[in-house]
Scaffold this motif. Structure first.
Motif, PDB file in Angstrom:
ATOM      1  N   ASP A  79      -2.805   4.905 -23.200  1.00  0.00           N
ATOM      2  CA  ASP A  79      -4.065   5.200 -22.935  1.00  0.00           C
ATOM      3  C   ASP A  79      -3.877   6.770 -22.516  1.00  0.00           C
ATOM      4  O   ASP A  79      -3.289   7.244 -21.710  1.00  0.00           O
ATOM      5  N   LYS A  80      -4.891   7.417 -23.159  1.00  0.00           N
ATOM      6  CA  LYS A  80      -4.984   8.951 -23.182  1.00  0.00           C
ATOM      7  C   LYS A  80      -4.843   9.521 -21.713  1.00  0.00           C
ATOM      8  O   LYS A  80      -4.198  10.537 -21.218  1.00  0.00           O
ATOM      9  N   GLU A  81      -6.200   9.158 -20.827  1.00  0.00           N
ATOM     10  CA  GLU A  81      -6.334   9.679 -19.600  1.00  0.00           C
ATOM     11  C   GLU A  81      -5.154   9.311 -18.666  1.00  0.00           C
ATOM     12  O   GLU A  81      -4.621  10.143 -17.900  1.00  0.00           O
ATOM     13  N   LEU A  82      -4.569   8.260 -18.761  1.00  0.00           N
ATOM     14  CA  LEU A  82      -3.356   7.672 -18.054  1.00  0.00           C
ATOM     15  C   LEU A  82      -2.095   8.811 -18.293  1.00  0.00           C
ATOM     16  O   LEU A  82      -1.444   9.195 -17.279  1.00  0.00           O
ATOM     17  N   ILE A  83      -1.930   8.836 -19.473  1.00  0.00           N
ATOM     18  CA  ILE A  83      -0.390   9.827 -19.966  1.00  0.00           C
ATOM     19  C   ILE A  83      -0.972  11.287 -19.462  1.00  0.00           C
ATOM     20  O   ILE A  83       0.098  11.887 -18.916  1.00  0.00           O
ATOM     21  N   ASP A  84      -2.180  11.734 -19.418  1.00  0.00           N
ATOM     22  CA  ASP A  84      -2.465  13.105 -18.819  1.00  0.00           C
ATOM     23  C   ASP A  84      -2.025  13.194 -17.400  1.00  0.00           C
ATOM     24  O   ASP A  84      -1.790  13.939 -16.926  1.00  0.00           O
ATOM     25  N   ARG A  85      -2.643  12.001 -16.732  1.00  0.00           N
ATOM     26  CA  ARG A  85      -2.637  12.230 -15.302  1.00  0.00           C
ATOM     27  C   ARG A  85      -1.182  12.014 -14.756  1.00  0.00           C
ATOM     28  O   ARG A  85      -0.730  12.581 -14.004  1.00  0.00           O
ATOM     29  N   ILE A  86      -0.267  11.170 -15.468  1.00  0.00           N
ATOM     30  CA  ILE A  86       1.051  10.996 -15.195  1.00  0.00           C
ATOM     31  C   ILE A  86       1.952  11.890 -15.562  1.00  0.00           C
ATOM     32  O   ILE A  86       2.931  12.409 -15.223  1.00  0.00           O
ATOM     33  N   THR A 110      13.449   9.522  -8.104  1.00  0.00           N
ATOM     34  CA  THR A 110      12.372  10.729  -7.968  1.00  0.00           C
ATOM     35  C   THR A 110      11.203  10.363  -9.053  1.00  0.00           C
ATOM     36  O   THR A 110       9.968  10.719  -8.881  1.00  0.00           O
ATOM     37  N   LEU A 111      11.336   9.527 -10.164  1.00  0.00           N
ATOM     38  CA  LEU A 111      10.529   9.340 -11.240  1.00  0.00           C
ATOM     39  C   LEU A 111       9.478   8.075 -10.443  1.00  0.00           C
ATOM     40  O   LEU A 111       8.455   8.476 -10.608  1.00  0.00           O
ATOM     41  N   ILE A 112       9.823   7.264  -9.699  1.00  0.00           N
ATOM     42  CA  ILE A 112       9.133   6.404  -8.917  1.00  0.00           C
ATOM     43  C   ILE A 112       8.305   7.160  -7.966  1.00  0.00           C
ATOM     44  O   ILE A 112       7.142   6.659  -8.079  1.00  0.00           O
ATOM     45  N   SER A 113       8.618   7.841  -7.233  1.00  0.00           N
ATOM     46  CA  SER A 113       7.623   8.641  -6.337  1.00  0.00           C
ATOM     47  C   SER A 113       7.044   9.517  -7.094  1.00  0.00           C
ATOM     48  O   SER A 113       5.776   9.667  -6.530  1.00  0.00           O
ATOM     49  N   THR A 114       7.078  10.193  -8.190  1.00  0.00           N
ATOM     50  CA  THR A 114       6.146  11.043  -8.797  1.00  0.00           C
ATOM     51  C   THR A 114       5.252  10.216  -9.476  1.00  0.00           C
ATOM     52  O   THR A 114       4.103  10.343  -9.214  1.00  0.00           O
ATOM     53  N   VAL A 115       5.484   9.054 -10.043  1.00  0.00           N
ATOM     54  CA  VAL A 115       4.565   7.951 -10.654  1.00  0.00           C
ATOM     55  C   VAL A 115       3.525   7.272  -9.364  1.00  0.00           C
ATOM     56  O   VAL A 115       2.549   7.281  -9.656  1.00  0.00           O
ATOM     57  N   LEU A 116       4.162   7.028  -8.238  1.00  0.00           N
ATOM     58  CA  LEU A 116       3.285   6.479  -7.005  1.00  0.00           C
ATOM     59  C   LEU A 116       2.331   7.531  -6.667  1.00  0.00           C
ATOM     60  O   LEU A 116       0.859   7.141  -6.257  1.00  0.00           O
ATOM     61  N   ASP A 117       2.695   8.823  -6.790  1.00  0.00           N
ATOM     62  CA  ASP A 117       1.784   9.773  -6.159  1.00  0.00           C
ATOM     63  C   ASP A 117       0.656  10.109  -7.312  1.00  0.00           C
ATOM     64  O   ASP A 117      -0.474  10.341  -7.038  1.00  0.00           O
ATOM     65  N   ARG A 118       0.865   9.721  -8.766  1.00  0.00           N
ATOM     66  CA  ARG A 118      -0.056  10.128  -9.444  1.00  0.00           C
ATOM     67  C   ARG A 118      -0.899   8.759 -10.051  1.00  0.00           C
ATOM     68  O   ARG A 118      -2.077   9.161 -10.928  1.00  0.00           O
ATOM     69  N   ILE A 119      -0.570   7.934  -9.968  1.00  0.00           N
ATOM     70  CA  ILE A 119      -1.139   6.596 -10.364  1.00  0.00           C
ATOM     71  C   ILE A 119      -2.680   6.300  -9.659  1.00  0.00           C
ATOM     72  O   ILE A 119      -2.613   6.895  -8.430  1.00  0.00           O
ATOM     73  N   ARG A 127     -12.446  -6.894 -15.237  1.00  0.00           N
ATOM     74  CA  ARG A 127     -11.796  -6.188 -14.218  1.00  0.00           C
ATOM     75  C   ARG A 127     -10.682  -5.402 -14.898  1.00  0.00           C
ATOM     76  O   ARG A 127      -9.817  -6.076 -15.720  1.00  0.00           O
ATOM     77  N   GLN A 128     -10.654  -4.111 -15.024  1.00  0.00           N
ATOM     78  CA  GLN A 128      -9.593  -3.386 -15.620  1.00  0.00           C
ATOM     79  C   GLN A 128      -8.465  -3.167 -14.719  1.00  0.00           C
ATOM     80  O   GLN A 128      -8.798  -2.622 -13.714  1.00  0.00           O
ATOM     81  N   LEU A 129      -7.336  -3.376 -15.426  1.00  0.00           N
ATOM     82  CA  LEU A 129      -6.192  -3.008 -14.665  1.00  0.00           C
ATOM     83  C   LEU A 129      -5.355  -1.782 -15.215  1.00  0.00           C
ATOM     84  O   LEU A 129      -5.754  -1.418 -16.151  1.00  0.00           O
ATOM     85  N   GLU A 130      -4.689  -0.941 -14.244  1.00  0.00           N
ATOM     86  CA  GLU A 130      -4.066   0.045 -14.830  1.00  0.00           C
ATOM     87  C   GLU A 130      -2.564  -0.074 -14.551  1.00  0.00           C
ATOM     88  O   GLU A 130      -1.996  -0.552 -13.682  1.00  0.00           O
ATOM     89  N   LEU A 131      -1.753  -0.308 -15.668  1.00  0.00           N
ATOM     90  CA  LEU A 131      -0.613  -0.607 -15.801  1.00  0.00           C
ATOM     91  C   LEU A 131       0.402   0.512 -16.394  1.00  0.00           C
ATOM     92  O   LEU A 131       0.551   0.893 -17.372  1.00  0.00           O
ATOM     93  N   THR A 173       1.036  -1.002   0.127  1.00  0.00           N
ATOM     94  CA  THR A 173       0.092  -0.018  -0.055  1.00  0.00           C
ATOM     95  C   THR A 173       0.804   1.316  -0.090  1.00  0.00           C
ATOM     96  O   THR A 173       2.010   1.374   0.757  1.00  0.00           O
ATOM     97  N   TYR A 174       0.493   2.369  -0.829  1.00  0.00           N
ATOM     98  CA  TYR A 174       1.267   3.476  -0.712  1.00  0.00           C
ATOM     99  C   TYR A 174       0.071   4.506  -0.722  1.00  0.00           C
ATOM    100  O   TYR A 174      -0.765   4.565  -1.523  1.00  0.00           O
ATOM    101  N   LYS A 175       0.251   5.374   0.211  1.00  0.00           N
ATOM    102  CA  LYS A 175      -0.529   6.558   0.708  1.00  0.00           C
ATOM    103  C   LYS A 175      -2.086   5.895   0.197  1.00  0.00           C
ATOM    104  O   LYS A 175      -2.855   6.479  -0.119  1.00  0.00           O
ATOM    105  N   GLY A 176      -2.387   4.685   1.073  1.00  0.00           N
ATOM    106  CA  GLY A 176      -3.731   4.252   1.057  1.00  0.00           C
ATOM    107  C   GLY A 176      -3.880   3.388  -0.253  1.00  0.00           C
ATOM    108  O   GLY A 176      -5.256   2.826  -0.432  1.00  0.00           O
ATOM    109  N   LYS A 177      -3.326   3.522  -1.182  1.00  0.00           N
ATOM    110  CA  LYS A 177      -3.717   2.679  -2.576  1.00  0.00           C
ATOM    111  C   LYS A 177      -2.892   1.395  -2.715  1.00  0.00           C
ATOM    112  O   LYS A 177      -1.754   1.563  -2.474  1.00  0.00           O
ATOM    113  N   ARG A 178      -3.680   0.429  -3.173  1.00  0.00           N
ATOM    114  CA  ARG A 178      -3.036  -0.820  -3.116  1.00  0.00           C
ATOM    115  C   ARG A 178      -2.624  -0.963  -4.518  1.00  0.00           C
ATOM    116  O   ARG A 178      -3.071  -0.633  -5.470  1.00  0.00           O
TER     117      ARG A 178
END
Ligand code: R1P
Ligand code: URA
Length: 292
Positions: free
Chosen positions: A183-190, A283-292, A109-113, A66-71
């Motif tokens: 995936d466009k939404e994922l690219i915009d979010r990350i 730095t990239l890892i923690s940024t992605v973990l925050d945005r995923i 069940r949709q995964l976010e990869l 778990t990272y900040k409550g996200k599994r």
């Protein structure tokens, strides 16, 4: 009629885990980070508040926590699109096939990869240290050609424009490169505004296929020069790595959300590399973990 998968097609180990990854269905989170290097799994998991499981088999190391409550599940793929075929198919089976009945589950069940990798930069705006999100990926690997529906999800005019620009025929374009959107939404979010959005070539090797010449000369000595000058509808090829095309392509065909973001560790234009990147990719890892 539900689809049934016999044991030759979906191999399940005696302990109920999937063949290569050795994961059981309950171990998989909806949000998945994929890394090439098994050593990077512990680095990602070092950010987790807690770890519920840790499994290792060949080059596939997995931790769910778990990272900040996200599994989140983090899994290593090793190098290459052939390994992505194994990892994405087995993750999808864990999510969408009932291991008891060997039938496809009723509800999808949709995964976010999200793949966090390293890459070589090809443009002036991709110096060492840049984070490049693969808005489009071009697969030199040929994997997607073996799946039905490849033409319906790929950017065929982009593929033709690239082959035309390269002047490749015969062996140089077999298998023909396939071009696929993340995936466009994922690219915009990350990616937000602070990462470069680019077109990534997923090469079928680190040396010749990426235009690196050691003792054996290249079939096309002008390969990288042509790749760097290629432009189609405002898109330029930004970077080389080795997995993003199969990840984007298989995920699109299966209905999952997927993207790749890589840190540039070698700039091929100015011929420099950073071998100490293992300290900076955090730095990239923690940024992605925050945005995923
Ligand atoms: C080659 O050195 C490897 O590094 C890149 C390439 O895609 C290839 O897997 O990614 P990773 O750092 O995630 O392994
Ligand atoms: N990974 C690649 O595939 N290529 C590079 O140049 C650097 C990392």
């Amino acid at each position: 009629m539900k689809k049934y998968f016999p044991s030759s097609e979906l191999i399940i180990n005696e302990d109920g885990s999937v063949f290569h990854l050795h994961l059981k269905p309950e171990m998989l989170a909806d949000k998945v980070i994929l890394v090439g290097d098994p050593g990077r799994v512990a680095l990602v998991a070092s950010h987790f508040e807690n770890k519920e499981c840790e499994v290792e088999s060949r080059e596939f190391k997995t931790i769910t926590g778990t990272y900040k409550g996200k599994r989140i599940t983090v899994v290593s793929t090793g190098i290459g699109c052939d390994n992505i075929d194994i990892v994405v198919n087995e993750l999808d089976a864990l999510a969408n096939i009932d291991f008891g009945t060997r039938e496809e589950k009723e509800n999808f069940r949709q995964l976010e990869l999200v793949r966090i990798g390293t890459c070589g930069g090809l443009q002036p705006n991709t110096p060492v240290g840049t984070f490049v999100c693969s808005q489009k990926s071009m697969g030199f690997d040929g994997l997607l050609n073996f799946y039905a529906g490849r033409n319906a999800v790929c950017d065929l005019p982009f593929e033709r424009a690239f082959l035309n620009h390269m002047g490749w025929s015969g062996n140089m374009c077999a298998p023909a490169p396939y071009v696929i959107d993340a995936d466009k939404e994922l690219i915009d979010r990350i990616a937000r505004e602070d990462m470069v959005r680019g077109v990534t070539i997923a090469a079928g090797g680190f040396f010749g296929p990426q235009g690196r010449e050691l003792r054996i000369p290249l079939a096309d000595p002008k390969q990288n020069e042509k790749i760097e000058s290629f432009e189609y509808k405002g898109f330029k090829i930004t970077n080389f790595e080795m997995e993003s095309s199969a990840l984007a392509g298989l995920s699109r065909l299966m209905g999952h959300k997927a993207m790749t973001v890589c840190m540039v560790i070698a700039n091929r234009l100015i011929k420099e590399a950073n071998t100490g990147y293992k300290n900076t990719i955090n730095t990239l890892i923690s940024t992605v973990l925050d945005r995923i």
